[in-house]
Design a protein around this motif. Structure first.
Motif, PDB file in Angstrom:
ATOM      1  N   SER A   1       0.826  -1.211   0.000  1.00 33.91           N
ATOM      2  CA  SER A   1       0.000   0.000   0.000  1.00 33.91           C
ATOM      3  C   SER A   1       0.860   1.261   0.000  1.00 33.91           C
ATOM      4  CB  SER A   1      -0.920   0.017   1.224  1.00 33.91           C
ATOM      5  OG  SER A   1      -0.149   0.126   2.418  1.00 33.91           O
ATOM      6  N   LYS A   2       2.186   1.059  -0.014  1.00 37.65           N
ATOM      7  CA  LYS A   2       3.164   2.155   0.000  1.00 37.65           C
ATOM      8  C   LYS A   2       2.976   3.070   1.212  1.00 37.65           C
ATOM      9  CE  LYS A   2       4.208   1.995  -4.908  1.00 37.65           C
ATOM     10  NZ  LYS A   2       4.344   2.710  -6.194  1.00 37.65           N
ATOM     11  N   GLY A   3       2.852   2.411   2.369  1.00 33.75           N
ATOM     12  CA  GLY A   3       2.911   3.147   3.631  1.00 33.75           C
ATOM     13  C   GLY A   3       1.589   3.503   4.265  1.00 33.75           C
ATOM     14  N   MET A   4       0.487   2.870   3.862  1.00 39.03           N
ATOM     15  CA  MET A   4      -0.792   3.155   4.516  1.00 39.03           C
ATOM     16  C   MET A   4      -0.816   2.592   5.930  1.00 39.03           C
ATOM     17  SD  MET A   4      -3.784   2.600   1.644  1.00 39.03           S
ATOM     18  CE  MET A   4      -5.015   2.738   2.954  1.00 39.03           C
TER      19      MET A   4
ATOM     20  N   LYS B   1     -11.147 -11.518  16.253  1.00 39.68           N
ATOM     21  CA  LYS B   1     -11.765 -12.763  16.727  1.00 39.68           C
ATOM     22  C   LYS B   1     -13.055 -13.096  15.980  1.00 39.68           C
ATOM     23  CE  LYS B   1      -9.847 -13.423  21.330  1.00 39.68           C
ATOM     24  NZ  LYS B   1     -10.135 -13.662  22.746  1.00 39.68           N
ATOM     25  N   LYS B   2     -13.648 -12.093  15.365  1.00 40.86           N
ATOM     26  CA  LYS B   2     -14.835 -12.338  14.536  1.00 40.86           C
ATOM     27  C   LYS B   2     -14.457 -12.863  13.156  1.00 40.86           C
ATOM     28  CE  LYS B   2     -17.869  -8.885  16.704  1.00 40.86           C
ATOM     29  NZ  LYS B   2     -18.625  -7.607  16.484  1.00 40.86           N
ATOM     30  N   GLY B   3     -13.160 -13.018  12.936  1.00 37.10           N
ATOM     31  CA  GLY B   3     -12.702 -13.523  11.643  1.00 37.10           C
ATOM     32  C   GLY B   3     -12.449 -12.440  10.610  1.00 37.10           C
ATOM     33  N   ASN B   4     -12.559 -11.178  11.014  1.00 31.98           N
ATOM     34  CA  ASN B   4     -12.331 -10.071  10.078  1.00 31.98           C
ATOM     35  C   ASN B   4     -10.844  -9.898   9.793  1.00 31.98           C
ATOM     36  OD1 ASN B   4     -15.110  -9.295   9.985  1.00 31.98           O
ATOM     37  ND2 ASN B   4     -14.856  -8.349  12.005  1.00 31.98           N
ATOM     38  N   ARG B   5     -10.512  -9.507   8.603  1.00 30.67           N
ATOM     39  CA  ARG B   5      -9.135  -9.197   8.219  1.00 30.67           C
ATOM     40  C   ARG B   5      -9.151  -7.954   7.336  1.00 30.67           C
ATOM     41  NH1 ARG B   5      -8.845 -12.288  11.753  1.00 30.67           N
ATOM     42  NH2 ARG B   5      -7.647 -14.234  11.872  1.00 30.67           N
ATOM     43  N   MET B   6      -7.999  -7.288   7.258  1.00 24.96           N
ATOM     44  CA  MET B   6      -7.909  -6.117   6.385  1.00 24.96           C
ATOM     45  C   MET B   6      -8.167  -6.511   4.940  1.00 24.96           C
ATOM     46  SD  MET B   6      -4.749  -3.687   7.591  1.00 24.96           S
ATOM     47  CE  MET B   6      -3.525  -4.986   7.832  1.00 24.96           C
ATOM     48  N   GLU B   7      -8.772  -5.598   4.198  1.00 22.59           N
ATOM     49  CA  GLU B   7      -8.947  -5.816   2.766  1.00 22.59           C
ATOM     50  C   GLU B   7      -7.617  -5.612   2.053  1.00 22.59           C
ATOM     51  OE1 GLU B   7     -12.012  -3.298   1.307  1.00 22.59           O
ATOM     52  OE2 GLU B   7     -13.599  -4.252   2.505  1.00 22.59           O
ATOM     53  N   ALA B   8      -7.526  -6.132   0.841  1.00 22.44           N
ATOM     54  CA  ALA B   8      -6.295  -5.987   0.063  1.00 22.44           C
ATOM     55  C   ALA B   8      -6.060  -4.515  -0.285  1.00 22.44           C
ATOM     56  CB  ALA B   8      -6.389  -6.814  -1.211  1.00 22.44           C
ATOM     57  N   PRO B   9      -4.812  -4.069  -0.270  1.00 20.15           N
ATOM     58  CA  PRO B   9      -4.524  -2.701  -0.711  1.00 20.15           C
ATOM     59  C   PRO B   9      -4.898  -2.507  -2.177  1.00 20.15           C
ATOM     60  CG  PRO B   9      -2.623  -3.698   0.383  1.00 20.15           C
ATOM     61  CD  PRO B   9      -3.610  -4.794   0.150  1.00 20.15           C
ATOM     62  N   HIS B  10      -5.060  -1.279  -2.585  1.00 22.79           N
ATOM     63  CA  HIS B  10      -5.392  -0.954  -3.974  1.00 22.79           C
ATOM     64  C   HIS B  10      -4.312  -1.499  -4.911  1.00 22.79           C
ATOM     65  CE1 HIS B  10      -7.133   1.179  -7.314  1.00 22.79           C
ATOM     66  NE2 HIS B  10      -6.006   1.847  -7.537  1.00 22.79           N
ATOM     67  N   ASN B  11      -4.726  -2.124  -5.994  1.00 26.57           N
ATOM     68  CA  ASN B  11      -3.823  -2.688  -7.011  1.00 26.57           C
ATOM     69  C   ASN B  11      -2.979  -3.861  -6.511  1.00 26.57           C
ATOM     70  OD1 ASN B  11      -4.643  -1.005  -9.079  1.00 26.57           O
ATOM     71  ND2 ASN B  11      -3.108   0.562  -8.619  1.00 26.57           N
TER      72      ASN B  11
ATOM     73  N   ILE C   1      -0.736 -12.022  -3.988  1.00 26.61           N
ATOM     74  CA  ILE C   1      -0.021 -11.333  -2.899  1.00 26.61           C
ATOM     75  C   ILE C   1      -0.929 -11.216  -1.677  1.00 26.61           C
ATOM     76  CG2 ILE C   1       1.090  -9.176  -2.200  1.00 26.61           C
ATOM     77  CD1 ILE C   1       1.957  -8.811  -5.108  1.00 26.61           C
ATOM     78  N   TYR C   2      -2.203 -10.909  -1.916  1.00 21.56           N
ATOM     79  CA  TYR C   2      -3.150 -10.798  -0.796  1.00 21.56           C
ATOM     80  C   TYR C   2      -3.306 -12.145  -0.093  1.00 21.56           C
ATOM     81  CZ  TYR C   2      -7.423  -9.625   1.790  1.00 21.56           C
ATOM     82  OH  TYR C   2      -8.349  -9.413   2.779  1.00 21.56           O
ATOM     83  N   LYS C   3      -3.232 -13.239  -0.851  1.00 25.86           N
ATOM     84  CA  LYS C   3      -3.324 -14.565  -0.234  1.00 25.86           C
ATOM     85  C   LYS C   3      -2.154 -14.806   0.721  1.00 25.86           C
ATOM     86  CE  LYS C   3      -3.808 -19.513  -1.128  1.00 25.86           C
ATOM     87  NZ  LYS C   3      -2.857 -19.867  -0.067  1.00 25.86           N
ATOM     88  N   VAL C   4      -0.974 -14.308   0.376  1.00 21.81           N
ATOM     89  CA  VAL C   4       0.177 -14.434   1.284  1.00 21.81           C
ATOM     90  C   VAL C   4      -0.132 -13.718   2.595  1.00 21.81           C
ATOM     91  CG1 VAL C   4       2.616 -13.875   1.643  1.00 21.81           C
ATOM     92  CG2 VAL C   4       1.839 -14.680  -0.588  1.00 21.81           C
ATOM     93  N   MET C   5      -0.721 -12.525   2.516  1.00 21.77           N
ATOM     94  CA  MET C   5      -1.112 -11.798   3.731  1.00 21.77           C
ATOM     95  C   MET C   5      -2.101 -12.621   4.552  1.00 21.77           C
ATOM     96  SD  MET C   5      -1.718  -7.913   2.327  1.00 21.77           S
ATOM     97  CE  MET C   5      -0.701  -7.245   1.013  1.00 21.77           C
ATOM     98  N   LEU C   6      -3.127 -13.140   3.893  1.00 19.37           N
ATOM     99  CA  LEU C   6      -4.156 -13.909   4.603  1.00 19.37           C
ATOM    100  C   LEU C   6      -3.570 -15.172   5.245  1.00 19.37           C
ATOM    101  CD1 LEU C   6      -7.187 -13.595   2.129  1.00 19.37           C
ATOM    102  CD2 LEU C   6      -6.825 -12.371   4.284  1.00 19.37           C
ATOM    103  N   ASP C   7      -2.613 -15.801   4.576  1.00 26.31           N
ATOM    104  CA  ASP C   7      -1.950 -16.964   5.168  1.00 26.31           C
ATOM    105  C   ASP C   7      -1.220 -16.576   6.444  1.00 26.31           C
ATOM    106  OD1 ASP C   7      -2.841 -18.612   3.156  1.00 26.31           O
ATOM    107  OD2 ASP C   7      -0.986 -18.551   2.004  1.00 26.31           O
TER     108      ASP C   7
END
Length: 386
Positions: free
Chosen positions: A295-298, A314-324, A329-335
């Protein structure tokens, strides 16, 4: 490259890259040439597809008589560096302590809860630029000083900050390290140069951090404060993990801390809830750091207060993928953000993932990108003028 090593001096070193076990480094005039050493299905070693050897000794002896590259024969092993200090260290390991008068503080670079960091000079036989971290002397900060310098003396890797010297006589304490010219990763990403980084460059930064963290992982060390603000950037965008004030060696599988001093939005849920840290806790933090990079520093979890974070996770929420940011790559974050620490990848797994992303997800500026390949193919189809 040290004095005394002539052309043909060589060493064999273990490789942490995928695809080959060892590398052969050879002095050639004023440079060093590096050759990958592969092993085939018959467990034979080779640097090319024509000559194979049952062991490394046989390989070395062969290239003493036949050039490993044009005009380059192996001669003698490189001289051994007897110092146990870091490769960047200017003093032996048992002489870290230096007098305060050798250091000159010039420009303030930043500050933390207990410390301030300055650009300065080490005035000795040579006047060299260094980073000087000053820590006010009291009971709490003395423990921090000892802990951080202990880690810097013990752990040495190209992607970890190198310690030069310490000054523990007088107030404040000094920790003298190499100076990284571009500052911390967070401000770098938010600046003009960071804004221009393409995907290849961003993945290279992530890969360097993973390399450093893999080294900590195999040494059973948890950093506990892995974030973009604690990664330093130097020339050619070389990355160094810094700030080991919270780091710990793990003797058992879990390190337990009841301290409330923690970087909430970078800390794994099990550490937030129960103060339990494992090697997989840093993996969670790397996922947040990868979010910062892509996200270049968000800021992570924008709009969410620290007190709401644990309930949110704990509700299972995670950050959404950064723009673009691509799905891969987002799957690596979720893992990295798996609730069960055992289901998170190791840093060795992440090394493979990041390498694969770098190879198969080229940026638009890369010649590997589909658009560039199409452009190149179209050029081939055009008739050539005679």
């Amino acid at each position: 490259m040290k004095a005394g090593n002539m052309t043909g001096s060589y060493l064999i070193r273990g490789s942490d890259k995928q695809g080959f076990l060892y590398a052969l480094s050879v002095r050639s005039q004023d440079t060093v040439r590096h050759f990958k050493i592969f092993q085939n299905e018959d467990r034979e070693y080779h640097v090319n597809s024509t000559s194979f050897f049952k062991d490394l000794y046989e390989l070395i002896e062969f290239y003493k008589g036949k050039p490993v590259a044009k005009g380059l024969l192996l001669t003698t092993p490189c001289l051994k560096d007897e110092s146990t200090g870091s490769e960047m260290s200017l003093i032996p390991l048992d002489e870290w302590e230096r007098p305060r008068k050798e250091f000159e503080l010039t420009e303030k670079l930043g500050s933390g809860n207990f410390s301030q960091v300055y650009e300065g000079y080490w005035i000795g036989k040579l006047k060299i630029k260094v980073a000087i971290k000053t820590i006010s002397q009291d009971v709490v900060t003395q423990e921090t000083f000892i802990r951080e310098t202990t880690f810097l003396k013990t752990l040495r890797h190209r992607n970890l900050l190198s310690l030069y010297a310490v000054c523990s006589v007088g107030n404040p304490f000094y920790i003298i390290t190499e100076l990284l010219s571009k500052g911390d990763l967070l401000n770098f990403l938010r600046g003009c140069e960071g804004e221009k980084l393409n995907l290849d460059a961003l993945l290279d930064i992530a890969g360097q951090v993973v390399d450093g963290m893999h080294y900590l992982e195999i040494n059973s060390c948890v950093h506990r404060d892995l974030a973009a603000r604690n990664i330093l950037i130097g020339k050619n965008n070389i990355c160094k993990i810094a700030d080991f004030g919270m780091a710990r060696f793990i003797k058992d599988e879990v390190y337990v801390s009841q301290s409330k001093e923690m970087p909430y939005k970078w800390t794994a849920p099990e550490a937030l809830a129960y103060g339990q840290y494992t090697l997989k806790s840093d993996v969670w933090s790397f996922g947040v750091l990868l979010y910062e990079i892509m996200s270049k520093g968000m800021n992570p979890y924008p709009g969410l207060h620290n007190s709401e974070l644990l309930r949110y996770l704990k509700k299972g929420n995670r950050m959404e993928a950064p723009h673009n940011c691509s799905d891969k790559i987002y799957k690596v974050m979720l893992d990295c953000w798996q609730e069960n620490p055992q289901k998170r990848p190791t840093f060795n797994d992440l090394k493979i993932s990041i390498d694969n992303l770098a190879n198969y997800e080229p940026s638009e500026e890369s010649p590997k990108h589909p658009a560039k390949l199409k452009e190149w193919l179209n050029k081939l189809k055009k008739p050539v003028m005679q």
